[in-house]
Design a protein around this motif. Structure first.
Motif, mmCIF file in Angstrom:
data_model
loop_
_atom_site.group_PDB
_atom_site.id
_atom_site.type_symbol
_atom_site.label_atom_id
_atom_site.label_comp_id
_atom_site.label_asym_id
_atom_site.label_seq_id
_atom_site.Cartn_x
_atom_site.Cartn_y
_atom_site.Cartn_z
ATOM 1 N N ALA A 161 29.515 13.121 44.189
ATOM 2 C CA ALA A 161 29.906 11.798 44.676
ATOM 3 C C ALA A 161 29.081 11.354 45.873
ATOM 4 N N HIS A 162 28.783 12.296 46.777
ATOM 5 C CA HIS A 162 28.107 11.942 48.023
ATOM 6 C C HIS A 162 26.599 12.165 47.979
ATOM 7 N N ASP B 144 36.396 6.603 53.479
ATOM 8 C CA ASP B 144 37.764 7.087 53.346
ATOM 9 C C ASP B 144 37.877 8.085 52.197
ATOM 10 N N VAL B 145 38.446 9.247 52.486
ATOM 11 C CA VAL B 145 38.526 10.321 51.495
ATOM 12 C C VAL B 145 39.332 9.899 50.270
ATOM 13 N N ASP B 146 40.432 9.161 50.479
ATOM 14 C CA ASP B 146 41.249 8.728 49.344
ATOM 15 C C ASP B 146 40.462 7.817 48.419
ATOM 16 N N ALA B 147 39.651 6.934 49.001
ATOM 17 C CA ALA B 147 38.834 6.042 48.174
ATOM 18 C C ALA B 147 37.819 6.843 47.368
ATOM 19 N N VAL B 148 37.207 7.845 48.015
ATOM 20 C CA VAL B 148 36.234 8.690 47.316
ATOM 21 C C VAL B 148 36.908 9.407 46.156
ATOM 22 N N ARG B 149 38.084 9.944 46.391
ATOM 23 C CA ARG B 149 38.798 10.671 45.346
ATOM 24 C C ARG B 149 39.173 9.755 44.188
ATOM 25 N N THR C 23 22.904 22.494 58.009
ATOM 26 C CA THR C 23 22.367 22.651 56.668
ATOM 27 C C THR C 23 23.035 21.653 55.737
ATOM 28 N N ALA C 24 22.233 20.931 54.974
ATOM 29 C CA ALA C 24 22.752 19.968 53.994
ATOM 30 C C ALA C 24 22.505 20.521 52.599
ATOM 31 N N TYR C 25 23.474 20.282 51.709
ATOM 32 C CA TYR C 25 23.396 20.774 50.330
ATOM 33 C C TYR C 25 23.407 19.593 49.369
ATOM 34 N N ARG C 26 22.714 19.745 48.241
ATOM 35 C CA ARG C 26 22.743 18.739 47.183
ATOM 36 C C ARG C 26 22.585 19.418 45.827
ATOM 37 N N MET D 112 37.716 6.926 43.273
ATOM 38 C CA MET D 112 36.506 6.553 42.540
ATOM 39 C C MET D 112 36.007 7.713 41.676
ATOM 40 N N SER D 113 36.081 8.918 42.232
ATOM 41 C CA SER D 113 35.652 10.099 41.477
ATOM 42 C C SER D 113 36.543 10.311 40.257
ATOM 43 N N ALA D 114 37.866 10.143 40.439
ATOM 44 C CA ALA D 114 38.803 10.331 39.334
ATOM 45 C C ALA D 114 38.576 9.310 38.223
ATOM 46 N N LEU D 115 38.069 8.136 38.588
ATOM 47 C CA LEU D 115 37.811 7.084 37.602
ATOM 48 C C LEU D 115 36.416 7.202 36.985
ATOM 49 N N GLY D 116 35.699 8.259 37.346
ATOM 50 C CA GLY D 116 34.438 8.554 36.678
ATOM 51 C C GLY D 116 33.222 7.871 37.246
ATOM 52 N N VAL D 117 33.217 7.605 38.574
ATOM 53 C CA VAL D 117 32.029 7.010 39.159
ATOM 54 C C VAL D 117 30.864 7.998 39.051
ATOM 55 N N ALA D 118 29.688 7.485 38.704
ATOM 56 C CA ALA D 118 28.538 8.363 38.481
ATOM 57 C C ALA D 118 27.989 8.935 39.782
ATOM 58 N N GLN D 119 27.992 8.110 40.843
ATOM 59 C CA GLN D 119 27.526 8.556 42.151
ATOM 60 C C GLN D 119 28.263 7.754 43.213
ATOM 61 N N TYR D 120 28.200 8.234 44.439
ATOM 62 C CA TYR D 120 28.831 7.547 45.572
ATOM 63 C C TYR D 120 27.792 7.500 46.680
ATOM 64 N N LEU D 121 27.222 6.319 46.895
ATOM 65 C CA LEU D 121 26.098 6.158 47.812
ATOM 66 C C LEU D 121 26.541 5.363 49.039
ATOM 67 N N LEU D 122 26.427 5.979 50.213
ATOM 68 C CA LEU D 122 26.864 5.349 51.456
ATOM 69 C C LEU D 122 25.793 4.438 52.034
ATOM 70 N N LYS D 123 26.188 3.223 52.368
ATOM 71 C CA LYS D 123 25.299 2.271 53.044
ATOM 72 C C LYS D 123 25.319 2.527 54.550
ATOM 73 N N PRO D 124 24.216 2.218 55.232
ATOM 74 C CA PRO D 124 22.931 1.761 54.697
ATOM 75 C C PRO D 124 22.073 2.955 54.290
ATOM 76 N N PHE D 125 21.043 2.706 53.501
ATOM 77 C CA PHE D 125 20.153 3.769 53.050
ATOM 78 C C PHE D 125 18.767 3.174 52.816
#
Length: 227
Positions: free
Chosen positions: A171-172, A88-93, A218-221, A95-108
């Motif tokens: 984040a992603h 969910d985009v709102d959740a990502v935003r 194409t994927a970017y990082r 978490m990002s606003a609260l300073g999450v270091a990374q956002y890793l989607l399961k499974p991986f």
């Protein structure tokens, strides 16, 4: 050693991620929690032993976002990596606003987990080594951003949107233009312009992504400590 608290409501996932951490040099698991209440208790009790929280978002007794808010409200010197299936985009935003270091989607796979944790450890080591008055590049290392001096904006690009695109990548970890556009509120074509600019500035890299029907995209990082 970087002390890691793992928070996930699924016991099998908790066991898997603890095993992943155990395979990494420089990291150790200091606690495992299956919900918000137990996570808050562990943070209060273990305190200085925790450097990093691997935090799920959706749990039966609350949200990982609430845990992150409590960590920030307490001004605790604890980093957080979101490890979740929530897209969910709102959740990502939030978490990002609260300073999450990374956002890793399961499974991986372990390969992806190891790469992210090594990136985190590298940035943390750089930040710890900075003392006194910081240069712009050192400030960028502290906040996890790209080297400011490397990004000169061409006509038609804005600093605000560039910052949003960079934050989404951070984040992603990896995004296509199709995925980045909705996250920052721009079209796919516009997102690609910003992503290509980051590549030109050597702040990001691009690579083909396979595994989906049709043409590979194409994927970017982000590169280095900013990713």
């Amino acid at each position: 050693m970087i002390g890691v608290l793992i928070v996930d409501d699924d016991p099998l996932t908790l066991e898997l991620h603890a095993a992943y951490v155990g395979r990494l040099e420089g990291f150790s698991v200091v606690g495992e929690c299956t919900g918000v209440r137990s996570a808050l208790t562990a943070i209060a009790e273990l305190g200085p032993r925790i450097d990093l929280v691997l935090l799920d978002i959706t749990m039966p007794d609350g949200s990982g976002i609430d845990v992150l808010r409590r960590i920030r409200a307490a001004d605790a010197d604890i980093d957080v990596i979101a490890v979740t299936s929530v897209r969910d985009v709102d959740a990502v935003r939030r978490m990002s606003a609260l300073g999450v270091a990374q956002y890793l989607l399961k499974p991986f796979p372990f390969r992806v987990f190891r790469e992210r944790m090594e990136q985190y450890a590298e940035r943390r080591a750089r930040a710890i080594g900075i003392t006194g008055a910081a240069s712009q590049d050192e400030i960028d290392a502290l906040v996890g951003g790209p080297p400011t001096g490397a990004v000169a904006l061409p006509k038609g690009l804005t600093a605000e949107t560039l910052q949003a695109v960079t934050a989404a990548l951070r984040a992603h970890g990896e995004l296509s233009a199709r995925e980045a556009g909705p996250l920052v509120g721009v079209s796919r074509v516009t997102a690609r312009r910003y992503l290509e600019h980051l590549v030109d500035a050597r702040v990001a890299t691009r690579a083909p992504r396979y595994g989906t029907p049709g043409r590979p995209e194409t994927a970017y990082r982000l590169t280095g400590a900013g990713s």
